[in-house]
Motif scaffolding. Structure first.
Motif, PDB file in Angstrom:
ATOM      1  N   UNK A 233     -22.264  38.363  44.529  1.00 48.15           N
ATOM      2  CA  UNK A 233     -20.975  38.681  43.996  1.00 48.15           C
ATOM      3  C   UNK A 233     -20.472  39.812  43.966  1.00 48.15           C
ATOM      4  N   UNK A 234     -19.445  40.463  44.281  1.00 47.74           N
ATOM      5  CA  UNK A 234     -18.928  41.647  44.035  1.00 47.74           C
ATOM      6  C   UNK A 234     -17.431  41.903  44.313  1.00 47.74           C
ATOM      7  N   UNK A 235     -16.623  42.857  44.017  1.00 46.64           N
ATOM      8  CA  UNK A 235     -15.413  43.296  44.471  1.00 46.64           C
ATOM      9  C   UNK A 235     -15.477  44.842  45.006  1.00 46.64           C
ATOM     10  N   UNK A 236     -14.322  45.233  45.517  1.00 45.29           N
ATOM     11  CA  UNK A 236     -14.264  46.619  45.825  1.00 45.29           C
ATOM     12  C   UNK A 236     -12.856  47.033  44.910  1.00 45.29           C
ATOM     13  N   UNK A 237     -12.947  48.523  44.597  1.00 43.38           N
ATOM     14  CA  UNK A 237     -11.887  49.310  44.051  1.00 43.38           C
ATOM     15  C   UNK A 237     -11.745  50.581  44.714  1.00 43.38           C
ATOM     16  N   UNK A 238     -10.774  51.237  45.368  1.00 44.87           N
ATOM     17  CA  UNK A 238     -10.730  52.204  46.028  1.00 44.87           C
ATOM     18  C   UNK A 238      -9.361  53.112  45.339  1.00 44.87           C
ATOM     19  N   UNK A 239      -9.460  54.307  45.719  1.00 46.34           N
ATOM     20  CA  UNK A 239      -8.652  55.070  45.286  1.00 46.34           C
ATOM     21  C   UNK A 239      -8.894  56.085  44.324  1.00 46.34           C
ATOM     22  N   UNK A 240      -7.827  56.675  43.447  1.00 46.85           N
ATOM     23  CA  UNK A 240      -8.160  57.629  42.513  1.00 46.85           C
ATOM     24  C   UNK A 240      -8.634  57.063  41.338  1.00 46.85           C
TER      25      UNK A 240
ATOM     26  N   UNK B 161      -6.420  51.430  36.477  1.00 48.83           N
ATOM     27  CA  UNK B 161      -5.927  51.045  35.342  1.00 48.83           C
ATOM     28  C   UNK B 161      -7.250  50.754  34.382  1.00 48.83           C
ATOM     29  N   UNK B 162      -7.142  50.491  33.021  1.00 44.23           N
ATOM     30  CA  UNK B 162      -8.211  50.072  32.299  1.00 44.23           C
ATOM     31  C   UNK B 162      -8.632  48.528  32.546  1.00 44.23           C
ATOM     32  N   UNK B 163      -7.742  47.839  33.093  1.00 41.29           N
ATOM     33  CA  UNK B 163      -7.854  46.604  33.628  1.00 41.29           C
ATOM     34  C   UNK B 163      -8.872  46.486  34.786  1.00 41.29           C
ATOM     35  N   UNK B 164      -8.436  47.182  35.968  1.00 39.40           N
ATOM     36  CA  UNK B 164      -9.019  47.468  37.070  1.00 39.40           C
ATOM     37  C   UNK B 164     -10.518  47.841  36.660  1.00 39.40           C
ATOM     38  N   UNK B 165     -10.626  48.845  35.925  1.00 37.41           N
ATOM     39  CA  UNK B 165     -12.077  49.248  35.868  1.00 37.41           C
ATOM     40  C   UNK B 165     -13.004  48.269  34.926  1.00 37.41           C
ATOM     41  N   UNK B 166     -12.449  47.622  34.035  1.00 33.69           N
ATOM     42  CA  UNK B 166     -13.142  46.586  33.229  1.00 33.69           C
ATOM     43  C   UNK B 166     -13.587  45.505  34.341  1.00 33.69           C
ATOM     44  N   UNK B 167     -12.704  45.028  35.141  1.00 32.42           N
ATOM     45  CA  UNK B 167     -13.023  44.036  36.140  1.00 32.42           C
ATOM     46  C   UNK B 167     -14.154  44.282  37.131  1.00 32.42           C
TER      47      UNK B 167
ATOM     48  N   UNK C  88     -15.292  55.127  41.515  1.00 30.39           N
ATOM     49  CA  UNK C  88     -15.483  53.933  40.421  1.00 30.39           C
ATOM     50  C   UNK C  88     -16.339  52.960  41.211  1.00 30.39           C
ATOM     51  N   UNK C  89     -15.980  52.550  42.637  1.00 28.28           N
ATOM     52  CA  UNK C  89     -16.859  51.640  43.117  1.00 28.28           C
ATOM     53  C   UNK C  89     -18.421  52.274  43.310  1.00 28.28           C
TER      54      UNK C  89
ATOM     55  N   UNK D 196      -9.368  42.374  50.367  1.00 24.76           N
ATOM     56  CA  UNK D 196      -8.864  42.183  48.816  1.00 24.76           C
ATOM     57  C   UNK D 196      -9.193  43.231  48.004  1.00 24.76           C
ATOM     58  N   UNK D 197      -9.615  44.484  48.557  1.00 18.27           N
ATOM     59  CA  UNK D 197      -9.781  45.637  47.844  1.00 18.27           C
ATOM     60  C   UNK D 197      -8.404  46.439  47.391  1.00 18.27           C
ATOM     61  N   UNK D 198      -8.199  46.573  46.113  1.00 17.57           N
ATOM     62  CA  UNK D 198      -7.425  47.402  45.168  1.00 17.57           C
ATOM     63  C   UNK D 198      -7.329  48.778  45.675  1.00 17.57           C
ATOM     64  N   UNK D 199      -6.303  49.395  45.839  1.00 12.63           N
ATOM     65  CA  UNK D 199      -6.371  50.994  45.960  1.00 12.63           C
ATOM     66  C   UNK D 199      -5.554  51.580  45.063  1.00 12.63           C
ATOM     67  N   UNK D 200      -6.101  51.990  43.928  1.00 14.30           N
ATOM     68  CA  UNK D 200      -5.620  52.528  42.768  1.00 14.30           C
ATOM     69  C   UNK D 200      -4.728  54.021  43.085  1.00 14.30           C
TER      70      UNK D 200
END
Length: 588
Positions: free
Chosen positions: A408-415, A420-426, A472-473, A513-517
């Motif tokens: 199980x895992x998610x992705x987070x791209x961008x700067x 956000x702190x919420x994105x980082x914690x998740x 971060x990812x 479903x990846x978020x792009x900060x």
């Protein structure tokens, strides 16, 4: 030593020292007869008998030539038909002509195979738990099959077994092998041998004072049976329910030699683990529990929880992972789903966990179609308490898993600055803490069981491919990689493997479903990246095949895609090049 009560019986002209443990007066309790091998006596069962005696009437005996039984001096007296008659005589004596379950090890198992393939054996032997002892007729048949079809795989398996059995040639030489054991057959030497070869705790071994004498007289077993059986096999069927406990690290017997058992045993189960040859000494608790569960299953038609016997049922030739239990998180889609399919196709019972139960149920449908037991659980891996509770539920209902896939895992791209702190914690709660929680919870169970296992953690090529848009990812996956490498070192002494799987560009729903900060138009950026991954067309089933190979081969780090393999080597040998490439933007 365990407090055994001795009586003597006669089998033909041979006096057999027979022993009971605990209360054997309740005829309503099933009888269990324990049969030792070379060079042991009934004391092999000192740590197992007390556990079985809580449920059954427990008996054991010193086979002819060992311990307190008679020692015929001629080799023919040790032929298997006579040894099988000894077993029947013991069963008749301790049950007043009734029947018993048999648990046997090494040559005890070999002679019990001779007994259970005797006509009408099922009337006297209710079940047979076989540990590290083949049917010699089946073994000869298997060897001939390898030679009849001399493929590289068959030849390799045959040569592996020849190498493992080379010592039996030495045992065939009268005088020489006898002299060897007169010189080196002491309790101290044998204890250190078992400790060095298999890691057997010194305090677990129990030898009779006759050990040296048993070693020498027991050599007649080899001389009386091996050459004749290998030259003239006569495989016979059995109706007795049989559980084969196969030890992957057996120094004398390779697991492949049991591949044809299903062609002769009508009711066959198989459990395997990373234990060695002397399982009754090395892990008596595991063997006692395994035998108890099988005996209860035969007696009652059902197995008590955790039900590990149902998945051990073998209806045909064993698959690579027959009888294993695998747990997969994030099993509702992508790599997790395809890994579940791949493991199910190899005979694994699968426990599927996902935060989206409906998608996991879809995966379960295909797994069940492959004929394996399948169960589904809802799980949010970011919650430590939920992971711990899930692990305990699996242990209680299904047993300790042999394979755990923390996928199980998610992705987070961008700067990194814009996230956000919420994105980082998740991100870190799921990708890092979720992997650590799953690894810790199930590794504790594997260590306590003592028969090894394998943990697979999904990292990424991003772990060693720095990128300005994936900082971060990449950090989360680098944490998984280093944790996996470190955990592998910690668990090595317990025979538990740990693999870090590092895919590159693989088209799964994680991209959609990846978020792009910090992206000005997140939807457009996501669509562009998802389109690129789709054109790349590296599908998750190809990753699943690499995961299975990592489990079977116990690989440490597996870069999956070509770009992952390239990036892994660049980062190791030319880190400056990785740093320059990291400055390029992900979306052009």
């Amino acid at each position: 030593m365990t407090d055994w009560q001795r009586t003597d019986i006669t089998a033909g002209a041979v006096r057999i020292a027979t022993f009971s443990y605990g209360d054997t007066t309740d005829s309503n309790r099933p009888a269990v007869v324990l049969v030792h091998g070379w060079p042991d006596t009934h004391h092999l069962w000192d740590r197992i008998a007390p556990q079985l005696a809580e449920h059954y009437r427990v008996f054991a005996y010193d086979t002819r030539g060992f311990g307190e039984s008679d020692r015929p001096t001629d080799v023919p007296s040790y032929a298997l038909p006579g040894l099988a008659e000894d077993l029947f005589a013991v069963i008749d004596a301790v049950t007043d002509g009734g029947s018993a379950h048999v648990v046997a090890h090494d040559w005890g198992s070999v002679q019990t195979w001779e007994a259970v393939t005797t006509p009408d054996a099922e009337k006297r032997i209710k079940s047979f738990t076989s540990v590290s002892g083949p049917n010699l007729d089946f073994l000869s048949e298997w060897a001939r099959a390898q030679l009849a079809s001399p493929t590289p795989g068959n030849i390799g398996r045959a040569l592996s077994q020849v190498a493992s059995s080379a010592y039996t040639g030495f045992f065939q030489i009268p005088g020489v092998s006898d002299a060897f054991f007169r010189a080196f057959g002491s309790e101290k030497v044998w204890t250190e041998f078992l400790h060095t070869i298999e890691g057997t705790p010194r305090e677990n071994v129990s030898f009779a004072p006759t050990l040296r004498e048993d070693m020498i007289s027991g050599l007649k077993l080899y001389r009386a049976n091996i050459r004749g059986k290998l030259a003239r096999p006569e495989p016979r069927p059995t109706k007795v329910p049989v559980l084969e406990v196969v030890n992957d690290r057996d120094i004398a017997l390779r697991p492949a030699i049991f591949d044809l058992t299903h062609t002769h045993a009508e009711k066959l189960w198989r459990k395997s683990g990373t234990s060695g040859h002397w399982l009754p000494y090395t892990n008596p608790d595991y063997l006692a529990e395994t035998a108890r569960e099988f005996i209860d299953f035969v007696e009652n038609g059902t197995s008590s929880a955790p039900n590990t016997i149902d998945r051990a049922r073998q209806l045909g030739k064993p698959l690579a992972l027959t009888g294993k239990l695998a747990v997969i998180t994030g099993a509702g889609s992508g790599i997790g789903r395809e890994t579940a399919y791949a493991l199910a196709a190899l005979g694994c019972e699968v426990v599927l966990a996902d935060i989206n139960v409906a998608s996991a149920e879809e995966t379960a449908t295909e797994c069940k179609a492959k004929g394996v037991l399948t169960n589904v659980y809802e799980l949010d891996v970011s919650k430590v308490a939920a992971v711990d509770e899930f692990a305990e539920t699996v242990r209680a209902r299904h047993g300790v898993p042999d394979i755990v896939i923390n996928n199980a895992g998610i992705a987070l791209a961008g700067s990194a600055l814009a996230a956000t702190d919420e994105q980082l914690d998740r991100l870190f709660d799921i990708n890092v803490r979720g992997v650590i929680s799953g690894s810790r919870a199930f590794a504790r169970q594997m260590v306590a069981r003592g028969t090894g296992g394998h943990i697979v953690n999904l990292s990424s090529a991003a772990a060693f491919t720095p990128s300005r848009d994936l900082g971060l990812y990449s950090a989360s996956k680098a944490a998984v990689l280093m944790f996996s490498e470190s955990l592998r070192a910690e668990l090595a002494e317990h025979r538990i493997g740990v693999s870090a799987i590092c895919p590159g560009i693989v088209h799964t729903n994680i991209t959609s479903t990846t978020q792009f900060a910090g992206a000005a138009d997140e939807d457009a950026t996501r669509a562009k990246i998802d389109g690129f991954y789709e054109k790349r067309n590296y599908t998750p089933d190809r990753v699943a095949r690499q995961i299975v190979d990592a489990v079977v081969s116990n690989k440490a780090v597996v870069p999956v895609t070509p770009e992952a393999e390239f990036g892994y080597r660049v980062y190791r040998f030319f880190p400056w090049a990785s740093r320059i490439a990291a400055r390029q933007k992900l979306n052009g």
